[in-house]
Design an enzyme around this catalytic site. Structure first.
Site, PDB file in Angstrom:
ATOM      1  N   ARG A 109       0.847  -1.194   0.000  1.00 27.37           N
ATOM      2  CA  ARG A 109       0.000   0.000   0.000  1.00 27.37           C
ATOM      3  C   ARG A 109       0.881   1.242   0.000  1.00 27.37           C
ATOM      4  O   ARG A 109       1.536   1.545   1.000  1.00 27.37           O
ATOM      5  CB  ARG A 109      -0.931   0.005   1.217  1.00 27.37           C
ATOM      6  CG  ARG A 109      -1.784   1.281   1.294  1.00 27.37           C
ATOM      7  CD  ARG A 109      -2.980   1.169   2.223  1.00 27.37           C
ATOM      8  NE  ARG A 109      -2.649   1.017   3.614  1.00 27.37           N
ATOM      9  CZ  ARG A 109      -3.535   1.138   4.619  1.00 27.37           C
ATOM     10  NH1 ARG A 109      -4.803   1.416   4.350  1.00 27.37           N
ATOM     11  NH2 ARG A 109      -3.157   0.957   5.868  1.00 27.37           N
ATOM     12  N   ASP A 123      -3.657   2.413  14.081  1.00 28.58           N
ATOM     13  CA  ASP A 123      -2.900   3.143  13.068  1.00 28.58           C
ATOM     14  C   ASP A 123      -3.473   4.551  12.959  1.00 28.58           C
ATOM     15  O   ASP A 123      -4.264   4.985  13.801  1.00 28.58           O
ATOM     16  CB  ASP A 123      -2.879   2.396  11.735  1.00 28.58           C
ATOM     17  CG  ASP A 123      -4.256   2.293  11.084  1.00 28.58           C
ATOM     18  OD1 ASP A 123      -5.207   2.960  11.551  1.00 28.58           O
ATOM     19  OD2 ASP A 123      -4.379   1.541  10.095  1.00 28.58           O
TER      20      ASP A 123
END
Length: 531
Positions: free
Chosen positions: A167, A447
């Protein structure tokens, strides 16, 4: 890397530390590719971001509807191209940052796929970015290892490992350590370009390919931009068209209205869609923060069982299966709780229930944040989905209207929820500013999405002067009291590794929560503080 040669030949200015072991990653040909990508696609990226900003202004005032201009795409009879064999079975995917130990453990975890993350679970310091690229370079070639002399442990790859996906950072971010034509290059193109140029051929030769997750897409035009990047990149390395495969994270409320269009834009490169839960809530609150009828309750009340979240996930499944694509479920962020088996089992029970809902609703796979959760998720999906995926299952009974995607959330705002957002938000920012993008907080692996929803909810509640469940109005004075009390607790309770950045994190978090305007992304606001 000869810095002078790079500057002279390719017009790139380098502003980061350099170590000889990075030579494999930063060849002059790789840097030339970055420059070509940024010159060819950088201007359009900025235009897309401008258009995004304009479209988002007063978005909540528009009638919720699927775009009229693309009705023919939604009604058309088409499917995405098939994915390669190593992407057919994705029943459990593990995600995490690109540090060396994480990569080895995740690839060895027994999950079908590992998504190596340069974005939300990675603090984008120069060291994390460049050594992340080196780690992946070695992982692709099977040479990555870690020798921990202090603990007497050695980490190497097993003979069989998970399929690797990567990603890159979102379109809104830049990489300030490389300057092209006097401007920082796109972080998306930097992360994608280096990984692709260095590893695509090696991946193809071993029977895999360059596979990606695309974050923070808001409109199908942004997916179409990525498709053009992919087409150009494949031609640049003389790879077969469609070699690149990409899964788009549906983590913005805007994108949920354009699922067919996003898949269509990437149809030769598509590997499906994924439900990005916390970012989706973050986006929803941003877009509806000024709506007079919307007050978002505590984030713990906004589960996947909530009407609008269930509509969103089922629409992802329905559209993906209609188009022959994988519909990936969301994250289980729990991590093992040592020395407390009762609490640990209660946490694992939540994981099981969540994964059971996903597979029964029709998802073809799911995410976990910790290797200990892989066998739990595998057990559920193996039992309920014995085949590689369940794309063939269609769900005509999922009658989801545009209004269902923005159904007004129900629930209360509590003092406990408010304090939790303050504490978790500050802790995560302290970890992020310390260079740690995946942070264990309250037995969850958090996160950037967690910090984003925490500070966005606080801004929303404070600026709307919301009434708490006990009848008190959330005044600025009351917020300040909660803020200082939680900060005082963190002075003694926060992870010692993050303590040096606690005050900076708390000050930055406070400024963003109390600012007159809600900032779009904290990662753009604090990037220069980090670096």
């Amino acid at each position: 890397m000869n810095k002078e040669l790079v500057n002279l030949a390719y017009g790139l200015k380098f502003d980061g530390f350099w170590k000889p072991e990075l030579e494999d990653v930063f060849s002059t040909d790789a840097l030339k590719f970055i420059r070509v990508l940024d010159q060819k696609f950088g201007t359009e990226r900025k235009q897309l971001l401008l258009e995004r900003k304009l479209r988002n202004e007063n978005w909540y005032q528009q009638k919720p509807e699927f775009p009229k201009l693309t009705q023919s795409i939604r009604e058309g009879d088409w499917k995405v191209a098939p994915v390669p064999e190593d992407l057919q079975d994705r029943r459990v995917e593990i995600t995490g940052p690109v540090d060396r130990k994480m990569i080895i453990n995740a690839l060895n975890s027994g999950a079908k796929v590992f998504m190596a993350d340069f974005e939300d679970s990675n603090a984008p310091s120069w060291a994390n970015i460049v050594f992340g690229q080196l780690n992946l370079f070695q992982a692709v070639r099977g040479t990555i290892e870690l020798i921990d002399e202090e603990r007497g442990k050695e980490y190497r790859l097993n003979s069989e490992t998970a399929t690797l996906m990567v990603r890159p950072r979102g379109l809104h971010l830049e990489e300030k350590h490389f300057i092209c034509d006097d401007q920082a290059v796109s972080a998306s193109l930097f992360d994608f370009g280096l990984y692709f140029f260095n590893n695509a051929q090696a991946l193809v030769e071993k029977g895999s390919g360059p596979y990606f997750y695309l974050p923070k897409i808001e409109y199908y035009q942004e997916a179409a931009w990525w498709n053009e990047v992919f087409n150009f990149s494949e031609a640049y390395l003389n790879l077969k068209p469609g070699t690149i495969k990409a899964t788009v994270l549906i983590e913005t409320i805007n994108a949920s209205f354009q699922l067919d269009e996003i898949l269509y834009s990437l149809r030769e490169h598509s590997a499906g869609l994924n439900c990005g839960r916390w970012d989706y809530l973050f986006s929803y609150i941003k877009r509806y923060k000024e709506h007079p009828d919307y007050i978002f309750p505590d984030r713990d009340a906004l589960t996947m069982e909530t009407d609008f979240m269930r509509a969103y996930s089922r629409r992802v499944i329905q559209v993906c299966h209609k188009r022959g694509a994988h519909a990936m479920g969301g994250m289980a962020a729990q991590i093992p709780i040592k020395n407390d088996p009762f609490t640990n089992e209660a946490a694992y029970a939540k994981v099981r229930a969540d994964k059971l809902r996903e597979v029964e609703d029709g998802h073809d796979g799911t995410w976990v944040a910790h290797p200990a959760l892989v066998p739990i998720a595998l057990e559920i999906f193996n039992e309920r989905m014995p085949e590689s995926n369940q794309i063939a299952k269609q769900f005509p009974e999922y009658q989801i209207a545009a209004e269902d995607l923005v159904a007004k959330p129900q629930g209360q705002v509590t003092e406990a929820g408010l304090r939790k957002n303050i504490s978790v938000g500050i802790q995560y920012l302290a970890a992020w500013l310390s260079g740690q993008g995946a942070a264990a907080i309250n037995h969850l692996m958090e996160d950037a999405a967690t910090a984003e929803i925490s500070r966005t909810q606080l801004w929303h509640w404070l600026h709307r002067k919301v009434q708490l469940s006990d009848g008190r109005d959330l005044s600025r004075d009351l917020f300040e009291r909660f803020y200082h009390e939680e900060l005082s607790l963190l002075e003694t309770e926060i992870n010692p590794q993050w303590k040096d950045r606690l005050r900076t994190a708390a000050r930055s978090f406070h400024q963003m929560v109390t600012a007159p305007e809600l900032k779009e992304f904290l990662t753009t606001e604090l990037y220069h503080t980090l670096t």
